[in-house]
Design a protein around this motif. Sequence first.
Motif, PDB file in Angstrom:
ATOM      1  N   ASP A 200      51.946 -28.019 -29.208  1.00  0.00           N
ATOM      2  CA  ASP A 200      50.835 -27.111 -28.910  1.00  0.00           C
ATOM      3  C   ASP A 200      51.246 -26.078 -27.869  1.00  0.00           C
ATOM      4  N   LEU A 201      52.018 -26.488 -26.886  1.00  0.00           N
ATOM      5  CA  LEU A 201      52.507 -25.549 -25.873  1.00  0.00           C
ATOM      6  C   LEU A 201      53.378 -24.474 -26.510  1.00  0.00           C
ATOM      7  N   ARG A 202      54.259 -24.870 -27.416  1.00  0.00           N
ATOM      8  CA  ARG A 202      55.131 -23.889 -28.080  1.00  0.00           C
ATOM      9  C   ARG A 202      54.320 -22.923 -28.950  1.00  0.00           C
ATOM     10  N   ALA A 203      53.333 -23.467 -29.670  1.00  0.00           N
ATOM     11  CA  ALA A 203      52.500 -22.607 -30.510  1.00  0.00           C
ATOM     12  C   ALA A 203      51.683 -21.630 -29.658  1.00  0.00           C
ATOM     13  N   ALA A 204      51.162 -22.109 -28.527  1.00  0.00           N
ATOM     14  CA  ALA A 204      50.399 -21.238 -27.626  1.00  0.00           C
ATOM     15  C   ALA A 204      51.275 -20.127 -27.074  1.00  0.00           C
ATOM     16  N   ALA A 205      52.487 -20.482 -26.668  1.00  0.00           N
ATOM     17  CA  ALA A 205      53.398 -19.481 -26.115  1.00  0.00           C
ATOM     18  C   ALA A 205      53.729 -18.413 -27.153  1.00  0.00           C
ATOM     19  N   ALA A 206      53.899 -18.807 -28.407  1.00  0.00           N
ATOM     20  CA  ALA A 206      54.218 -17.833 -29.454  1.00  0.00           C
ATOM     21  C   ALA A 206      53.081 -16.823 -29.615  1.00  0.00           C
ATOM     22  N   VAL A 207      51.842 -17.295 -29.595  1.00  0.00           N
ATOM     23  CA  VAL A 207      50.699 -16.385 -29.714  1.00  0.00           C
ATOM     24  C   VAL A 207      50.606 -15.465 -28.505  1.00  0.00           C
ATOM     25  N   LEU A 208      50.765 -16.014 -27.328  1.00  0.00           N
ATOM     26  CA  LEU A 208      50.613 -15.222 -26.097  1.00  0.00           C
ATOM     27  C   LEU A 208      51.752 -14.225 -25.926  1.00  0.00           C
ATOM     28  N   ASN A 209      52.945 -14.607 -26.286  1.00  0.00           N
ATOM     29  CA  ASN A 209      54.080 -13.686 -26.162  1.00  0.00           C
ATOM     30  C   ASN A 209      53.962 -12.496 -27.114  1.00  0.00           C
ATOM     31  N   ALA A 210      53.233 -12.674 -28.216  1.00  0.00           N
ATOM     32  CA  ALA A 210      53.058 -11.586 -29.185  1.00  0.00           C
ATOM     33  C   ALA A 210      51.910 -10.649 -28.812  1.00  0.00           C
ATOM     34  N   ALA A 211      51.154 -10.991 -27.791  1.00  0.00           N
ATOM     35  CA  ALA A 211      49.977 -10.192 -27.428  1.00  0.00           C
ATOM     36  C   ALA A 211      50.390  -8.840 -26.864  1.00  0.00           C
ATOM     37  N   GLU A 212      49.582  -7.832 -27.151  1.00  0.00           N
ATOM     38  CA  GLU A 212      49.770  -6.508 -26.555  1.00  0.00           C
ATOM     39  C   GLU A 212      48.745  -6.251 -25.448  1.00  0.00           C
ATOM     40  N   ARG A 213      47.535  -6.790 -25.632  1.00  0.00           N
ATOM     41  CA  ARG A 213      46.473  -6.591 -24.641  1.00  0.00           C
ATOM     42  C   ARG A 213      45.834  -7.945 -24.328  1.00  0.00           C
ATOM     43  N   PRO A 214      46.549  -8.807 -23.615  1.00  0.00           N
ATOM     44  CA  PRO A 214      46.036 -10.161 -23.356  1.00  0.00           C
ATOM     45  C   PRO A 214      44.970 -10.180 -22.270  1.00  0.00           C
ATOM     46  N   ALA A 215      44.133 -11.190 -22.333  1.00  0.00           N
ATOM     47  CA  ALA A 215      43.135 -11.450 -21.288  1.00  0.00           C
ATOM     48  C   ALA A 215      43.030 -12.947 -21.097  1.00  0.00           C
ATOM     49  N   ILE A 216      42.664 -13.353 -19.887  1.00  0.00           N
ATOM     50  CA  ILE A 216      42.422 -14.767 -19.571  1.00  0.00           C
ATOM     51  C   ILE A 216      40.956 -14.917 -19.186  1.00  0.00           C
ATOM     52  N   LEU A 217      40.290 -15.898 -19.770  1.00  0.00           N
ATOM     53  CA  LEU A 217      38.936 -16.273 -19.372  1.00  0.00           C
ATOM     54  C   LEU A 217      39.015 -17.653 -18.731  1.00  0.00           C
ATOM     55  N   ALA A 218      38.744 -17.706 -17.428  1.00  0.00           N
ATOM     56  CA  ALA A 218      38.891 -18.949 -16.668  1.00  0.00           C
ATOM     57  C   ALA A 218      37.523 -19.453 -16.227  1.00  0.00           C
ATOM     58  N   GLY A 219      37.301 -20.764 -16.396  1.00  0.00           N
ATOM     59  CA  GLY A 219      36.027 -21.364 -16.019  1.00  0.00           C
ATOM     60  C   GLY A 219      36.197 -22.461 -14.995  1.00  0.00           C
ATOM     61  N   GLN A 220      35.125 -23.232 -14.796  1.00  0.00           N
ATOM     62  CA  GLN A 220      35.112 -24.219 -13.715  1.00  0.00           C
ATOM     63  C   GLN A 220      36.161 -25.308 -13.908  1.00  0.00           C
ATOM     64  N   GLY A 221      36.613 -25.523 -15.142  1.00  0.00           N
ATOM     65  CA  GLY A 221      37.668 -26.502 -15.361  1.00  0.00           C
ATOM     66  C   GLY A 221      39.003 -26.094 -14.790  1.00  0.00           C
ATOM     67  N   ALA A 222      39.118 -24.823 -14.364  1.00  0.00           N
ATOM     68  CA  ALA A 222      40.353 -24.321 -13.769  1.00  0.00           C
ATOM     69  C   ALA A 222      40.249 -24.151 -12.257  1.00  0.00           C
TER      70      ALA A 222
END
Length: 589
Positions: A200-222
Motif C-alpha cells: 500500500d505504501l508503494r502504491a500510494a507513493a506512485a500516485v503521489l509522485n505522479a501528481a502535478e497539483r497535490p494537496a493534503i487534507l489533515a484531520g484530528q487523527g494526525a
Amino acid sequence: MGRIAAEVLVDRLAEWGVDTVFGLPGDGINGIMEGLRRASDKVRFVLVHHEEAAAFMATAHGKATGRIGVCLATSGPGGIHLLNGLYDAKLDHAPVLAITGLQETSVLGTGYQQEVALDHLFEDVTEYNLVVSNPVQLPGVVDIAIRTALARRGVAHLTIPNDVQVADAEADPYEHVAPARPPATSPTFLPAPGRPRDEDLRAAAAVLNAAERPAILAGQGALRARDEVLAVADALGAPVIKTLPGKAVIPDDSPFAVGGIGLLGTRPGEDLVEDCDTLLMVGTNFPYTKHLPAPGTVKVVQLEADPVRAGVRLPTDVPMIGDAAEGLAALLPLLDRRTDRGHLEKYQAAMATWRAEMDALEDETRRPIAPQLAVGVLDDLASDDAILTCDSGTIATWAARHWTIRGDRRFFLSGTLATMAPGLPYANALALAYPGRQVIAYLGDGGFAMLMAEFLTAAQHRLPITVVVNNNDSLGQILWEQMVLGYPEHGVRFGEPAGDFAAWARACGGSGVRVTEPGDVRGAIKDALAFDGPSLVDVVVDPNEPPMPGKVSYEQAKKFATAFLKGQPHKAAIATTLFKDKISKLGKR
C-alpha cells in the motif's frame, strides 16, 4: 464494612492510570461514591453541576490526552443526561468510560422509581455496554471496557445495580465453577494501528509522485503527526488543508498551511479543493462531502487508522490502514522530492492576502464591537502553549480564522456532533489535566447559557480558566443559515436586554467584566488572563456580523439576497456591517 465491589471498580480504574472521575452523585450510585471516598488518595472525584458537563469533561480529557476519560452518573435521569456528551465522544472518536447506577437487582423489571434500562438506551452510543450482575465480574469487565474504548476510540458503558456496588468484593452469590478473573493484559495497553502494508505504501507513493497539483487534507487523527505531515508536504510541495478538529496538526503560520475547509474554512482552502489533481487524506473522515473534490476528478490516497472509514467519503485509489505518524514516516522515503514549487507558491501568496483581510477585520475602532476583535486580541495575548476550547456557532468561524496555532497551542471543539455547550466543561477538564497552562474558553452567549453553572464548578475548584463570551444576544449561526436558505430570520434573537454574564461570574466568586466599547477589549482580556482563578469577559458584539463562507457560491449569494428582499427585519444594520467589513479589507490592501 469490609472491602466492597465498588472499591474493586475504583482500584482497577486507578491501575489503568485514571486519576479523575467527573460526575454528580445520586442514590443510584451511593455505593460507587463510597468506593471513591475510600480510594480518594488514588482517584479524584470532580463534582459538576450537570451530568452532561461530566460527559463533556470526560470527552475533553480523552481527546486531549489520548487516555481514557471517565464520567459517573446515577440511575435514570442522571444517566440520560450523559448522552449528549457521550455522542460527542463517539463521533469525534474519544475514549470514554461511562459508569452509571441501576436499581437493586431484586426490583428490576417492576417499574421501580427511576428505573431506566440504561444499557438499552446507550446501545447506539457505545462500543462496549454491560449490566454488571456479579461482583467478581468487575476486574475483568473494567479491563475489557477500557481496552475496547481505547482500541475503538469510542464509548464504553458499565451500569452497576445498587446491591452489586456494595456487595462483598469477593462475593459470588451463585457459586460459579469458573468466576471471571481480570485478563492478563497490562493496564499500559494502548491500540497501535502501526505501519501500513508495504504494498500500500508503494502504491500510494506512485500516485503521489505522479501528481502535478497535490494537496493534503489533515484531520484530528494526525494531531500527533505534525513533523511527519510537514515533511511529506515539503517533499510533495503540497499545501495542507486542515479540518477544524485538526486545526493544531500544523502551525497556521507554516508555509504549507492554507487554513480550513468548508463553510468555516478559508478562500485559499476552498480554491485548492477545486484546483488539486491529487488529494492525500491523513487522519480525517471529513463528513461534508460537498466541500470535497467531485468524485472521479482527483486521485485520492487515504491514510486512516480504521479500515471501516477508509474510502467512505471519496472513491479512494489507495486506502492505507495505519497510524498517521508511522504511516507518513514510512511513506516519506518513497516520495520523489518536487523541485517545482510553483503550485505551493501560488497558495502561499493567496494565504498572505487572506491573512491580511482577516487582520483587517480585527478593527479596534468599529462600533458595535466586531466579533473578530475579541478572538484576535486573545490570539495576540495568549501564550504559545495556550489551549483554546470553543462552542459551535459563529464563534467557531471566528476561532477557525483568527485563533492562530503556533508553538504548542491546541484547539478543541465538538467536531462532528457540533453540539452547543461543550466549551466551558472542556476548559474545566483541560485545566485539571494540564495545570500551569493557559486554558481559554471562547463561547457564544447561547452555548454559555446552556451550562453556565459549570463556571461555578470552575470557581469551586479554583480553576484558572479564562472565559470570553461573544455576546450577540442571538443564535448567530442559525440566523445566517436561515438567510442563506432564503428565509427571513425567525426565532433566533433572544431580545433585549442581553444577559450580563459578567455579573454571574462575579456572583460565583470569579472575575467578571462586561465590555461594550472596542477600546476596552484588550485591557479586559489582558486582566482576565492574569487573574488567579476563573475569569470571564462578556464582550457585547455586533449581532449583524455575518460569518461568511471563505468562498461564497452564486446560489448562496442569490438566496441571501432573496431573504434580504423578503423582509429581513435587520437588513439596514446588516448592510452597514457588510459595508464596514469591505472597507476594512480594502484598507489592508
